[in-house]
Design an enzyme around this catalytic site. Sequence first.
Site, PDB file in Angstrom:
ATOM      1  N   ASP A 259      -3.371   3.099  25.262  1.00  8.72           N
ATOM      2  CA  ASP A 259      -2.909   1.817  24.914  1.00  8.72           C
ATOM      3  C   ASP A 259      -3.910   2.483  24.278  1.00  8.72           C
ATOM      4  O   ASP A 259      -4.747   2.298  23.665  1.00  8.72           O
ATOM      5  CB  ASP A 259      -3.800   1.128  26.108  1.00  8.72           C
ATOM      6  CG  ASP A 259      -3.777  -0.379  25.923  1.00  8.72           C
ATOM      7  OD1 ASP A 259      -2.957  -0.832  25.042  1.00  8.72           O
ATOM      8  OD2 ASP A 259      -4.058  -0.920  27.429  1.00  8.72           O
TER       9      ASP A 259
ATOM     10  N   ASP B  50       1.550  -2.192  21.024  1.00  9.73           N
ATOM     11  CA  ASP B  50       0.153  -0.979  21.288  1.00  9.73           C
ATOM     12  C   ASP B  50       0.275  -0.060  22.780  1.00  9.73           C
ATOM     13  O   ASP B  50      -1.064   0.310  22.917  1.00  9.73           O
ATOM     14  CB  ASP B  50      -1.042  -1.748  21.208  1.00  9.73           C
ATOM     15  CG  ASP B  50      -0.829  -2.941  22.347  1.00  9.73           C
ATOM     16  OD1 ASP B  50      -0.328  -3.648  23.159  1.00  9.73           O
ATOM     17  OD2 ASP B  50      -2.216  -3.562  22.483  1.00  9.73           O
ATOM     18  N   GLU B  51       1.564   0.286  22.689  1.00 13.83           N
ATOM     19  CA  GLU B  51       1.461   0.937  24.446  1.00 13.83           C
ATOM     20  C   GLU B  51       2.904   1.558  24.410  1.00 13.83           C
ATOM     21  O   GLU B  51       3.591   1.671  23.694  1.00 13.83           O
ATOM     22  CB  GLU B  51       1.204  -0.147  25.584  1.00 13.83           C
ATOM     23  CG  GLU B  51       0.374  -0.728  25.957  1.00 13.83           C
ATOM     24  CD  GLU B  51       1.354  -1.338  27.727  1.00 13.83           C
ATOM     25  OE1 GLU B  51       0.145  -0.510  28.917  1.00 13.83           O
ATOM     26  OE2 GLU B  51       0.540  -2.603  27.312  1.00 13.83           O
TER      27      GLU B  51
END
Length: 390
Positions: free
Chosen positions: A9, A104-105
């Site tokens: 993350d 973003d993960e």
Amino acid sequence: MSRTILHLDLDAFYCSVEETQNPELRGKAFAVGGKPNERGVVASCSYAARAVGVRSAMPMSRALQMCRNLIIVPGRHKLYEEYSKNVMSKLHGLTGLVEQISIDEAFLDISDMREAPARIALNLQADIKNNLHLPSSIGIASNKLVAKIATEVGKKSSKKKTEPPFGLTIVPAGEEAKFLAPLPADMLWGVGPKTSARLTELGIHTIGDIANWPEKELVNLFGENGRDLWRHAHGIDNRPIVTESETKSISQEITFNMDVRDEKTLEKTLREQSTEVGRQLRKNDLAGKTIKLKIRWTDFTTISRQATLPTSTDNDDEIFRTAVKLMKTVRKQNQAVRLIGVGVSGIGAPVRQLSLWDAGNEKSRKLQEVVDRLQEKYGRDVIHKGDLNL
């Protein structure tokens, strides 16, 4: 055979990207998002802003009340997408078993890698930090569920609340339930606000409390979700890494700066949204059968209506006409609208079986393909369809 799953993350991603462009923002309370006088919301906020209570999805006006010196930075989504692609490229350089779940993960299956998981994680964090100047947190476990929660635990355990956590938490195989047991029940997947409130009523406060309840009783109380709660509370999650996600829907929506009552303005907005949805469908060689309208009134009541077509479509006009019909079934005359959106689902490859009676449709499709190519090359405003109602 036990798997080893890594969850990554990117910490405060939008803000971290903005700091790479403007180092003077580092250490300051700032938020990426819209203007407070235009109903803007916080898309992301720095850790200095979080330390005083600012949170993502909070109205920007509320954020300013909590932090009067808050710096507001407009979002730059193309820039964030570029950074995201660079990060994901690094992940794909490690293994082909990468499942990106948001900008973003991502999850990685590192089961077959020779290096120790901790070394892989530290090297990855250092690579992203040194070359892209972005902070990240990582969780490692035997499955996706526990790996993601491990990341959250690592982020929350950081003592420096005004700086990115750079968390790294590893849960050894066989210790999943032990790791989860003391954590709050609402950290478990499947525990939303309503389920959390019901669990509290039952005296269930931790994930361990859920695990201690008989599975049958949880099923009686929560249906099939109760079975998932029991399994997840024991750290059981057999889902594999999905390397290619299937497109389930394509949509566009907008929240107006001021409430809109004018029907022509609403229809013009639906036309623009339908055009963009159709363009995305054609670009990906897709079509869908279900047209969905989303609309929000001034009191924040949000409703959706949908219609299923006889055949799949990627045609702007067909999407637009259906959306307008749906709007007219739910909107009263002169009723103010806060948000409106159009989407297409039931997506798959387009079916084009040309018959004697479809020659006109085929010409229309070819014309649209020409328009798409011109707009792709010269911009959206180079050519567009006229409004027949003018």
